[in-house]
Structure formats: C-alpha cells, structure tokens
Design an enzyme around this catalytic site. Structure first.
Site, PDB file in Angstrom:
ATOM      1  N   SER A 147     -10.574   0.175   6.201  1.00  0.00           N
ATOM      2  CA  SER A 147      -9.806   0.100   4.634  1.00  0.00           C
ATOM      3  C   SER A 147      -9.165  -1.187   4.528  1.00  0.00           C
ATOM      4  O   SER A 147      -8.973  -1.183   3.728  1.00  0.00           O
ATOM      5  CB  SER A 147      -8.789   1.307   5.241  1.00  0.00           C
ATOM      6  N   LYS A 159       0.743  -1.197  -0.728  1.00  0.00           N
ATOM      7  CA  LYS A 159      -0.203   0.097  -0.595  1.00  0.00           C
ATOM      8  C   LYS A 159       1.141   1.062  -0.028  1.00  0.00           C
ATOM      9  O   LYS A 159       1.607   1.289   1.142  1.00  0.00           O
ATOM     10  CB  LYS A 159      -1.452   0.481   1.256  1.00  0.00           C
ATOM     11  N   SER A 206      -9.591   2.462   2.523  1.00  0.00           N
ATOM     12  CA  SER A 206      -8.617   2.820   1.483  1.00  0.00           C
ATOM     13  C   SER A 206      -7.182   2.321   0.833  1.00  0.00           C
ATOM     14  O   SER A 206      -6.809   2.341   0.233  1.00  0.00           O
ATOM     15  CB  SER A 206      -8.092   3.972   2.973  1.00  0.00           C
TER      16      SER A 206
END
Lengths: 452, 452
Positions: free
Chosen positions: B179, B86, B155
């Site tokens: 997320s 990420k 996210s």
C-alpha cells in the site's frame, strides 16, 4: 486453609460443576445467575467491585442459555457462565470507563474481540468490573471481600473481588505488572495470566507490549475454560499464536522437577508468607518432586539474577509505551489524570527511543535466560505476593512476585493455597512461553494434591 | 525519464529544499502552502486525493510556522511541511472515515501518535487523504495524476496521488501488502515503508502484525525526515524499536553488492518494465556494483524460493487478524462492507487458531532465510510494480513486487526511476530488519547516481 468462619461468608460460584448440573437438569444458568445476584445484593454495597451492572440483560441472556441447555444445545461449555469484564475492555451495551474521569459515561458501542468470543460462547456478561485508572496504579475504591479495610489488589480489582465474594463465576482481568496474579492472591481466588499475546486484546484499552488478558476464577478449570473459549474464537493478539491446549482443562500432571524462584519479592515477604512457601515446598518434596533452587542449580541462579531487575525494566517499558495516549489526555484535561499518571508521563517524556530499544534488548535477554530453565524443570513456583492484602485503599499492594513473569511473558497461575495473617495468599506456578496448557496441568496437580 | 510534457504538468513540492529557503528568508511555509493550494485548486477536482481538507487551519499553522522560521526557531527540520494524513490515521480536528461508509463523518476527537509527533514538529496538516476501504482492496475513486483513467494504486491512494501532483510535499501512508510501494510506483513519487514496527501506529486503524506506517514524498530526503521526526517523538509500535538513524537523511552510500530479486512479480512484469529493470542493473554493474541473482548465489536463490509464496501467506495472515473488527461491522450493517471485505471475513472465519500459528511460523522461516542475505549484499533491488498503473478504477493494481517485503517486515523504498508505457514505474530498494538508515543510504546512492 483459611479460617472457616471467613470462608463461610462467601459462596463461591464455580461454574463447570454447576454446568454439569445444567446438563442433568438439576440446575440452570438462570438459577446460577440468581445466586450471583443474591451475593451482589449482599456484598456489593460494601465491596464496590462493579462500575456497571446490567441485570435485566444478564437475566435475559441467562434465560436464553437455560433454554439452550434444556434443548441439549449449549453453545459451549461456558454457555450460561456469569462473567464480569474489566472496565478497560469494550462492551457494546455498557460503558467502558477505564477507571478514568476522562471516560465518564463513555460508550464505544462495540464489543472487544474477547467479548465477541464470550458472547458467541453463551457467557452471561453481568457487568463491568472496577479497574484502577487505565489499568495502572491509581485505585478506584474497591474493597477486599475478606476485610473491607484492605485493598483487593489491582489493577483487576473488581474482577478479583467479585469472583472471590461469589458475585461472579469468573471475570476478565489483564496484567502488565501484577494485575491478575496480585488481586487473585489478595482475594483468594484463582488467577490465570496466559502467555503474552495468547488472548486477543483488540478492543481493550491495553496496548502495552507485555500486557495480556487474564482470567480470575473460582477454580483453575473455569479459568482455563474461559481462556480457551476466547482463544478458539478470537485468537491471540495480532502476530502471536493463540493460547493452545485441550478443549477442557488440561489433566493434572505431577511435575518431576520444579524450580523455586525467590524473585525480587522474597526479601519483602512476611515471615508467615515465607513459612507458607517453605511448607508448600516441603510438601512437594514429600510427594517426590525435586525442587531446584538458586543454591542447587546454576540455571535457576542465572534466572534469579536475570529477573532481579524486572520491576524497573517493566516500569520503564510501560512508561514509554504509555506516552500516547497519556500525552493527549494531559493536553485535553490534565486535572483528570492522577498524579501517579502524570508522573508516569513525565518519566516517559524524558526517555528517548534508544532508551526503549535497550530496554527491549534487556527484556529479550532476560527471556532467553529464563527459557533455559525449560530443560531443567517442569515449571517454577513462588509466592503470588509477599504478604496478605495490606490495609488501606490508597495502594493496590506489592507486585514484586508477579512482575518478573509479566516481563517474561510466560504463563502464570495463582492458586489460593496459602495464607498470611489468616488472610488469603496465592501460590504462584509459572511456565514457559506458549506452554500454557503444561503450566495449568502442573498447577492443577499442585493445587489438588496440596488440598488433600 | 518521464515524458517532459507530462512531468511539466505538475510542480512537485519537495520540502527540504524549500526549507533551506525559509532559513534564508527567500521563501516561507505560508508561500509553500499557497503553492500546494494552487495545485489543489487545479488538480484536485479531477484527481480526488482528499476526503477532507482544512485549509483555514492549515493557513494558520503555516503562518505560525512562518513566524518561527522568521524568528530562527523552527520546531524541527519539517516545521512548515504541508503533509496529508491517510484517512485511517486519527486526527483530532478532522474526521477519520477509513474509506468506509460505516465511518461516514466519524470523528475520534484525538490525534494518533504519529500525528501528535508531526504537529509537535511543526508540520502543517492539510487534510486527510483517500484510503481504500480500511486500507485493504476496495478503491475509493482517486485517479492517477498521470492519466485519470488509471488507478493511483492503493491503499494509500490519495497520499501518493496528492504528492505526485504537487498538492502536498509528503503524506503518510501505510503498507501491509503493497500500500505504500505500489502507489508510489504508479504515481511516480518516492515511497518509504520502514521496518515493521518502526513508526508508532497507535491511533491508526491499523493493527495487522505486518503493517506499518510509511511515507509518500517527492524526495527520499523528505521521506526520511518525516519518518525520523515521527520516530524520535512517538517511537515505534509497542514492543518494537523505533526507526533509528541520523537526524538528517543518511548520506548516499554506494553499495558493493546488491541482490536482484525477481520475487513473485517477475512473471507478471511487462516487457518494458523488465527491460527497464535490466537496464538499471546494467547501469549499476557499470558503476562497479556486483549484482547477485538467483542464478549466481545460493542464498539469493533460497530467498527467492522462500518469498515466492508471500502473497497467500500475507493474505491469510491479514484475513485472520481482521476478523475483529470486521465481524462486529458485519453484524452492525453488512451492507456497508464491500463484497471484497465480506469475502475476506468469510475466509477468516473458516480459519482456526492453529492455521494462523502455522502461518506465523512460515513467516518467521521466510524472514530467517531472507535475513541470511545480509551477509551477502548491502540490499536488494527489484521493480516496485510489474507495470505502470493499469487502466480502470475498480482495482488498485498488482502488489506482486511489494508483498514479499511486507511479509518480511523489512525496509523498502520505491524510487521513481523507471517507466512503462511512458508512465511512472518504481525501482524498489529493500534492506534488512531495523536497517532503515542503511537502506535509505543505498537507495539515495542508486537514485542519485542513476539520475546523473
């Protein structure tokens, strides 16, 4: 209590008393800064407290502050305070070199949360103060203002030395073992290490779980004010309540009972240091304060036993938590890490997660046992260091009296009230988690009463 | 349970089953990577899961891994695993752009602690996956593999989408509200959010107190293995015990009792989603598992009441903790922050330290009440999201079922076992603080049993 001829060499720069004159138009931030700059011109070449100074920017900031005071609109009680920032805390307009050649000339181009707060409060950021390598053990050459052959202590070496020599009113430090209390003791200034988490560390190269940002100052009131102005604007570390308490330094409060803690340091203390502590205890008793000791109180005895192992536990916790980024620094350029730091990494890499979990459990247990004292007394007193600053710049001295309170995460204050060998030695006052204001109130009483 | 024609479009890349073939010389890390690259060539143009790919470096890493497997000396069970990172987690050899134009092209030149660990374990880091702006709410265009009109959730948008589409075996995500669990639910992959603090976040742009690093994966076993390999090498966050448990995924363990938690999400759930959950509960009951509910058990009822306000409490905690560095970003270039982010900062700057302290106290109270369930049941089950991924790329969807467990800091697993409107929907299994292995063992049983 220090030899007058030595004390006279420095002109400390207490801030709040000067600010009272700003308000009355008898003094200005610009003038205060100029007095600091005069001290820098005189002492800095020998002491080496700064890694970076930005005098033009500081003069501009002081002039803006002067205008605000003239207009009767200071941004805060510390508007115009000349302050130094330990060089592991980021500043947008100055390098942040962390006492490491790996960061020679490094600029993060941003202010740490604490620095954002200080600027918003109008403080005049004069420079970056010398830190040991990554705020650990390897010294970086700063000398003790009282005797240049001696260490100023560490890791907040430059912060303590600069404040003691009157080059700054206050400076930010940090403490994970003894890095605020010890240099305050050695340099003869006030050190305030708040409760762990009480001051926001984001943007500081300081992510160890028992570390916290502290303040070196000429007076306890100044130290409180700096901490307060940071806390009210930037808060504490994520997950922790910020330092809380009054908007001006807590009023001095006479304690009814104090615990005297020998800690792991007593056996290393010099005869003079011990005598100084005993004399202080005698004065407190004479003032009607009850002194609890390991011999007279079971909970004090239990706390002494619990904190006896503070040093190895703290050291191992720090080692494990330092693996990253030390491992990437080593892989990048091992020659730029000190042998002490490489050794720390070797120890860390021999540990396993389960070892660390046990250390955390041990720390929690020690904290619980110490917390029991809160029902017995208003705070604890002990030495800040076992002796005056030792001769030599190869070590930052012995943190044996400070480490327990770092492990505990409780507020600690070092007051420049004692001496050893004619040199400064701190009287340490400690309290209970999140009880920063109460601790400062007790310290204020002990400091003031003892000075009379 | 998903429409076969849709499922067939993707070829998931479970890792540990492939690695079993590496050991038998029937497959190689290079071949597995090539299959991921084929999926990337086919799907990435439409999905947009990556902000950066380094295929040459990945091929080299896969070749080195192939040699280690051939020599019978893999570095770990995940040696050769194609993994995505990420883009709020730093990587030395790729940019870290955090979903923000403020960090266009930014390279930190260092690996985060988790990335150091993954490299040491031999994982093949293929690229950086799309994150919303600073892992908060503003989406960055990734599309849901099952329907490109829909959000993949956030996210950890790119991590979930890439894994679901078979472009990666696993990817790192993070979760502070929903997320990891939400995108896993929307994309039909496994999401594992460990106990808060369980995986070292140093070097990730992620310092919120209830955030943690998580894993998106094709199988629960893969997710566990990634988390384990990070934890054993990098530990947890400073001050927290690392994820602990067995060196391979915990064996499936049939729970005796489960609590079904409606959470704040139930009222928003679609009829299909509710029915799917009720059907799952019926299957668990039929297998002899006792299901506790708010109607049947006082502690479950108390937990439901306690977590009902999880969203506003979590949001405010995150707002306060985000003030820095958002304030310096705003002062640098407010135009490069989304309106959502600027609004967050406005809310944050209206708060005071005492407001935040109260929120921390409330969080602690909620955690204590939920922890009481540990004496009642082996874990909790609920939906991972109130519905399938919504249409539109302007929002990352509803985290109402995930946020409570973020506030609680407890382990949570999303299993791709349900559906809504013919699209994936997760079954969420949650446990108790530091009980990651037990939670995964229960999830493994529920997932496997339910699939039979």
């Amino acid at each position: 209590m220090l030899a007058p001829e030595r004390k006279g060499a420095f002109l400390p720069k207490p801030y709040l008393s000067a600010a009272a004159q700003f308000a009355a138009s008898n003094d200005t931030p610009r003038d205060l800064l100029e007095r600091c700059l005069a001290a820098i011109a005189e002492f800095e070449p020998q002491i080496g407290a700064f890694v970076h100074l930005d005098i033009p920017a500081a003069l501009q900031a002081a002039d803006r502050s002067t205008e605000r005071w003239r207009a009767g609109r200071p941004l805060s009680p510390i508007d115009g305070m000349p302050i130094g920032i330990k060089d592991i805390i980021e500043t947008a307009d100055m390098p942040t070199q962390m006492g490491s050649p790996l960061f020679d000339g490094y600029r993060s181009e941003r202010d740490a949360a604490s620095v954002v707060a200080l600027r918003a409060a109008g403080a005049v950021i004069l420079g970056k103060t010398v830190t040991t390598e990554f705020a650990a053990s390897e010294p970086r050459g700063t000398r003790n203002p009282w005797d240049p052959r001696r260490t100023p202590g560490g890791s907040s070496s430059g912060s303590a030395a600069a404040v003691a020599a009157g080059m700054l009113s206050t400076a930010l430090g940090t403490q994970v073992i003894g890095s605020t209390i010890r240099p305050a003791s050695y340099c003869g200034c006030v050190g305030f290490k708040p409760s762990v988490g009480a001051l926001n560390r984001l943007g500081s190269h300081d992510y160890l779980s028992q570390s916290c940002t502290g303040v070196l100052a000429t007076t306890l009131e100044d130290a409180w004010q700096v901490a307060y102005e940071i806390a009210v604007r930037a808060g504490g570390d994520p997950g922790y309540p910020a330092l809380s308490g009054p908007a001006q330094a807590p009023a001095a409060k006479k304690p009814q009972r104090l615990a005297f803690l020998e800690t792991g340091g007593w056996s290393a203390a010099t005869a003079d240091a011990k005598q100084g502590m005993q004399d202080a205890l005698a004065r407190f008793k004479a003032a009607g304060i009850e002194i609890l000791t390991r011999g007279s109180n079971a909970k004090v005895a239990a706390a002494e036993t619990a904190i006896a192992g503070a040093w190895p536990v703290s050291t191992k916790i720090n080692e494990w938590e330092s693996r990253w980024p030390l491992n990437i620094y080593r892989d990048r350029d091992a020659n730029k890490l000190s042998k002490r730091m490489l050794d720390r990494l070797v120890h860390a890499e021999a540990m396993r997660p389960a070892d660390y979990s046990l250390l955390l459990e041990e720390r929690e247990m020690v904290r619980r046992i110490y917390a029991e004292l809160a029902s017995e007394c208003d705070g604890c007193v002990t030495l800040s260091a076992p002796a005056a600053a030792p001769i030599g710049l190869h070590s930052t001295g012995d943190a044996a009296f400070a480490v327990a309170f770092s492990l505990l995460g409780v507020p600690a204050v070092s007051l420049p009230r004692l001496q050893d060998d004619g040199l400064p030695l701190g009287l340490q006052v400690t309290g209970f988690a999140q009880g920063d204001a109460a601790t400062v109130a007790v310290a204020a009483w002990l400091g003031h009463a003892d000075a009379q």
